[in-house]
Scaffold this motif. Structure first.
Motif, PDB file in Angstrom:
ATOM      1  N   TYR A  52       0.833  -1.211   0.000  1.00 43.17           N
ATOM      2  CA  TYR A  52       0.000   0.000   0.000  1.00 43.17           C
ATOM      3  C   TYR A  52       0.863   1.255   0.000  1.00 43.17           C
ATOM      4  N   ILE A  53       1.910   1.262   0.821  1.00 46.18           N
ATOM      5  CA  ILE A  53       2.788   2.432   0.889  1.00 46.18           C
ATOM      6  C   ILE A  53       3.483   2.657  -0.448  1.00 46.18           C
ATOM      7  N   MET A  54       3.939   1.570  -1.079  1.00 38.25           N
ATOM      8  CA  MET A  54       4.586   1.720  -2.385  1.00 38.25           C
ATOM      9  C   MET A  54       3.612   2.259  -3.425  1.00 38.25           C
ATOM     10  N   LEU A  55       2.380   1.766  -3.413  1.00 34.56           N
ATOM     11  CA  LEU A  55       1.400   2.207  -4.399  1.00 34.56           C
ATOM     12  C   LEU A  55       1.072   3.687  -4.251  1.00 34.56           C
ATOM     13  N   VAL A  56       0.767   4.114  -3.024  1.00 37.23           N
ATOM     14  CA  VAL A  56       0.374   5.518  -2.836  1.00 37.23           C
ATOM     15  C   VAL A  56       1.557   6.453  -3.042  1.00 37.23           C
ATOM     16  N   THR A  57       2.762   6.005  -2.701  1.00 39.48           N
ATOM     17  CA  THR A  57       3.935   6.849  -2.914  1.00 39.48           C
ATOM     18  C   THR A  57       4.247   6.993  -4.393  1.00 39.48           C
ATOM     19  N   SER A  58       4.004   5.932  -5.171  1.00 44.40           N
ATOM     20  CA  SER A  58       4.342   5.966  -6.592  1.00 44.40           C
ATOM     21  C   SER A  58       3.438   6.886  -7.403  1.00 44.40           C
ATOM     22  N   VAL A  59       2.302   7.296  -6.863  1.00 48.34           N
ATOM     23  CA  VAL A  59       1.387   8.186  -7.596  1.00 48.34           C
ATOM     24  C   VAL A  59       1.309   9.558  -6.948  1.00 48.34           C
ATOM     25  N   LYS A  60       2.301   9.900  -6.131  1.00 47.19           N
ATOM     26  CA  LYS A  60       2.391  11.224  -5.525  1.00 47.19           C
ATOM     27  C   LYS A  60       3.517  12.019  -6.169  1.00 47.19           C
ATOM     28  N   GLY A  63       5.676  14.194   4.435  1.00 47.82           N
ATOM     29  CA  GLY A  63       6.022  13.192   5.441  1.00 47.82           C
ATOM     30  C   GLY A  63       4.942  12.206   5.811  1.00 47.82           C
ATOM     31  N   ASN A  64       3.717  12.352   5.306  1.00 50.30           N
ATOM     32  CA  ASN A  64       2.634  11.426   5.662  1.00 50.30           C
ATOM     33  C   ASN A  64       2.590  10.308   4.628  1.00 50.30           C
ATOM     34  N   ILE A  65       3.287   9.222   4.903  1.00 49.74           N
ATOM     35  CA  ILE A  65       3.414   8.158   3.913  1.00 49.74           C
ATOM     36  C   ILE A  65       2.137   7.330   3.780  1.00 49.74           C
ATOM     37  N   PHE A  66       1.234   7.387   4.784  1.00 46.44           N
ATOM     38  CA  PHE A  66       0.014   6.587   4.722  1.00 46.44           C
ATOM     39  C   PHE A  66      -1.139   7.320   4.044  1.00 46.44           C
ATOM     40  N   ALA A  67      -1.004   8.611   3.816  1.00 43.23           N
ATOM     41  CA  ALA A  67      -2.103   9.388   3.249  1.00 43.23           C
ATOM     42  C   ALA A  67      -2.264   9.098   1.767  1.00 43.23           C
ATOM     43  N   LEU A  68      -3.507   9.141   1.319  1.00 44.74           N
ATOM     44  CA  LEU A  68      -3.778   8.996  -0.104  1.00 44.74           C
ATOM     45  C   LEU A  68      -3.290  10.235  -0.851  1.00 44.74           C
ATOM     46  N   PRO A  69      -2.964  10.094  -2.128  1.00 41.96           N
ATOM     47  CA  PRO A  69      -2.442  11.264  -2.869  1.00 41.96           C
ATOM     48  C   PRO A  69      -3.492  12.351  -3.027  1.00 41.96           C
ATOM     49  N   MET A  70      -3.080  13.589  -2.781  1.00 42.10           N
ATOM     50  CA  MET A  70      -3.978  14.726  -3.006  1.00 42.10           C
ATOM     51  C   MET A  70      -4.118  15.033  -4.486  1.00 42.10           C
ATOM     52  N   GLN A  71      -3.065  14.747  -5.250  1.00 45.33           N
ATOM     53  CA  GLN A  71      -3.090  14.946  -6.696  1.00 45.33           C
ATOM     54  C   GLN A  71      -2.476  13.717  -7.364  1.00 45.33           C
ATOM     55  N   PHE A  72      -3.325  12.906  -7.960  1.00 45.02           N
ATOM     56  CA  PHE A  72      -2.900  11.650  -8.572  1.00 45.02           C
ATOM     57  C   PHE A  72      -2.086  11.924  -9.830  1.00 45.02           C
ATOM     58  N   THR A  73      -0.946  11.218  -9.969  1.00 47.38           N
ATOM     59  CA  THR A  73      -0.104  11.384 -11.141  1.00 47.38           C
ATOM     60  C   THR A  73       0.556  10.060 -11.505  1.00 47.38           C
ATOM     61  N   THR A  90      18.327  15.153  -6.150  1.00 47.08           N
ATOM     62  CA  THR A  90      17.309  14.683  -5.215  1.00 47.08           C
ATOM     63  C   THR A  90      16.926  13.241  -5.518  1.00 47.08           C
ATOM     64  N   ARG A  91      16.806  12.447  -4.463  1.00 44.85           N
ATOM     65  CA  ARG A  91      16.363  11.059  -4.651  1.00 44.85           C
ATOM     66  C   ARG A  91      14.865  11.052  -4.914  1.00 44.85           C
ATOM     67  N   LEU A  92      14.455  10.442  -6.035  1.00 45.34           N
ATOM     68  CA  LEU A  92      13.058  10.417  -6.438  1.00 45.34           C
ATOM     69  C   LEU A  92      12.383   9.165  -5.885  1.00 45.34           C
ATOM     70  N   TYR A  93      11.772   9.307  -4.709  1.00 44.44           N
ATOM     71  CA  TYR A  93      11.163   8.154  -4.061  1.00 44.44           C
ATOM     72  C   TYR A  93       9.962   7.630  -4.839  1.00 44.44           C
ATOM     73  N   ASN A  94       9.207   8.512  -5.471  1.00 39.50           N
ATOM     74  CA  ASN A  94       8.048   8.049  -6.232  1.00 39.50           C
ATOM     75  C   ASN A  94       8.472   7.224  -7.445  1.00 39.50           C
ATOM     76  N   VAL A  95       9.551   7.627  -8.099  1.00 36.80           N
ATOM     77  CA  VAL A  95      10.065   6.855  -9.235  1.00 36.80           C
ATOM     78  C   VAL A  95      10.618   5.508  -8.762  1.00 36.80           C
ATOM     79  N   ASN A  96      11.312   5.510  -7.627  1.00 39.22           N
ATOM     80  CA  ASN A  96      11.852   4.256  -7.088  1.00 39.22           C
ATOM     81  C   ASN A  96      10.732   3.276  -6.737  1.00 39.22           C
ATOM     82  N   MET A  97       9.659   3.784  -6.124  1.00 38.97           N
ATOM     83  CA  MET A  97       8.537   2.910  -5.784  1.00 38.97           C
ATOM     84  C   MET A  97       7.848   2.376  -7.029  1.00 38.97           C
ATOM     85  N   ALA A  98       7.674   3.228  -8.033  1.00 39.90           N
ATOM     86  CA  ALA A  98       7.050   2.776  -9.277  1.00 39.90           C
ATOM     87  C   ALA A  98       7.908   1.721  -9.965  1.00 39.90           C
TER      88      ALA A  98
END
Length: 309
Positions: free
Chosen positions: A52-60, A68-78, A270-278
């Motif tokens: 779940y964390i990987m999925l929501v992080t990959s679309v933020k 810093g809120n890794i459990f929150a759903l994305p405010m803007q899906f991308t 900068t380390r791109l955490y969303n790209v790494n998760m995707a």
């Protein structure tokens, strides 16, 4: 004279009676049953929470991740991190994403799954029905290979493959995966064939069937459950492999797992955490899909004799 009417109670009335409902609810609220449910729920949360964390992080976006809120759903899906991970993420000096690694993993995994399954089925068939002289000794020696760590065999295999011009090549990495999978594949099929009645094999021999004909026309069609189990195990193991692909595949055939490691460890600013998760989800997508699609076949094959013998 009239026939007496039966005074029995219908099953529907029994099932709907308050006493029956009370016994069912009591059965499902026992301490043992509640403990099982609690364990299954905690195990599901333990395994699904990282996904779940990987999925929501990959679309933020990175700005949202920095909150810093890794459990929150994305405010803007991308989906831009997914496209970057697939086609333009940097792996060292090259910025071509992990799509090349996907094609390399497919080219490695397909023959590394088909060939070991065929050879394992053939070995299990010979050891179960034909039983050559010293079959148990040969089987024991083969099983020893299943307990030898991969790291111990890397240097000798490098020297052997280099001497025959197979090192850093696609046939070389396929050969390595085939060699390391032979003990497990042989064990699976030998134990499965031991559950097949030997009378079928004897009847085929009486009808004039030889070694190849009995294997192709009788034994192999009966092996579908075990072939599914072996295919899932082998394909998952080859696809998730890192060290063998890194050592034996060569620069032109690096699998997806090696490309993923290069994406994550390549930092230019900068380390791109969303790209790494995707990229991580894309790499694990094939094994996940395989388990979801054929999970029922896997359990059926295991129950059909994968752990017997």
């Amino acid at each position: 004279m009239s026939t007496p009417i039966s005074q029995g109670v219908s099953p529907k009335r029994v099932a709907s009676s308050p006493r029956h409902k009370k016994s069912i609810s009591k059965k499902f609220t026992t301490p043992a049953r509640l403990g099982i449910y609690a364990f299954l729920l905690s195990a599901a949360i333990f395994f699904l929470l990282p996904l779940y964390i990987m999925l929501v992080t990959s679309v933020k976006s990175m700005d949202e991740i920095r909150l810093g809120n890794i459990f929150a759903l994305p405010m803007q899906f991308t989906l831009e991190p997914w496209m970057t991970a697939w086609s333009s993420a940097c792996t060292g000096i090259a910025c071509e994403g992990i799509r090349g690694g996907f094609m390399n993993s497919v080219a490695i995994a397909v023959p590394s799954t088909i060939i070991p399954i065929l050879l394992g089925a053939l070995n299990g068939y010979a050891l179960s029905f034909w039983r050559p002289r010293g079959a148990n000794i040969l089987f024991g020696i083969l099983m020893v290979g299943a307990f030898i760590p991969v790291q111990v065999m890397i240097f000798p295999l490098v020297r052997i493959l280099a001497s025959v011009d197979l090192y850093s090549s696609l046939p070389g990495i396929v050969l390595v995966h085939t060699v390391f999978s032979m003990p497990v594949m042989t064990l699976l099929f030998r134990n499965y064939y031991s559950t097949i009645p030997h009378e079928l094999f004897q009847a085929a021999r009486i009808d004039g069937g030889g070694f190849v004909r009995i294997f192709v026309q009788l034994v192999l069609p009966m092996s579908t459950p075990m072939i599914v189990v072996a295919a899932i195990m082998q394909l998952t193991g080859v696809w998730n492999d890192y060290i063998l692909g890194l050592v034996f595949a060569g620069r032109e055939h690096l699998p997806m797992t090696v490309q993923l490691n290069n994406v994550i460890n390549t930092t230019t600013g900068t380390r791109l955490y969303n790209v790494n998760m995707a990229a991580t989800i894309l790499t694990s997508l094939v094994p996940l899909t395989l388990y979801f699609v054929s999970g029922r076949w896997f359990v059926r094959g295991i129950a059909a004799g994968a752990v017997k013998g």
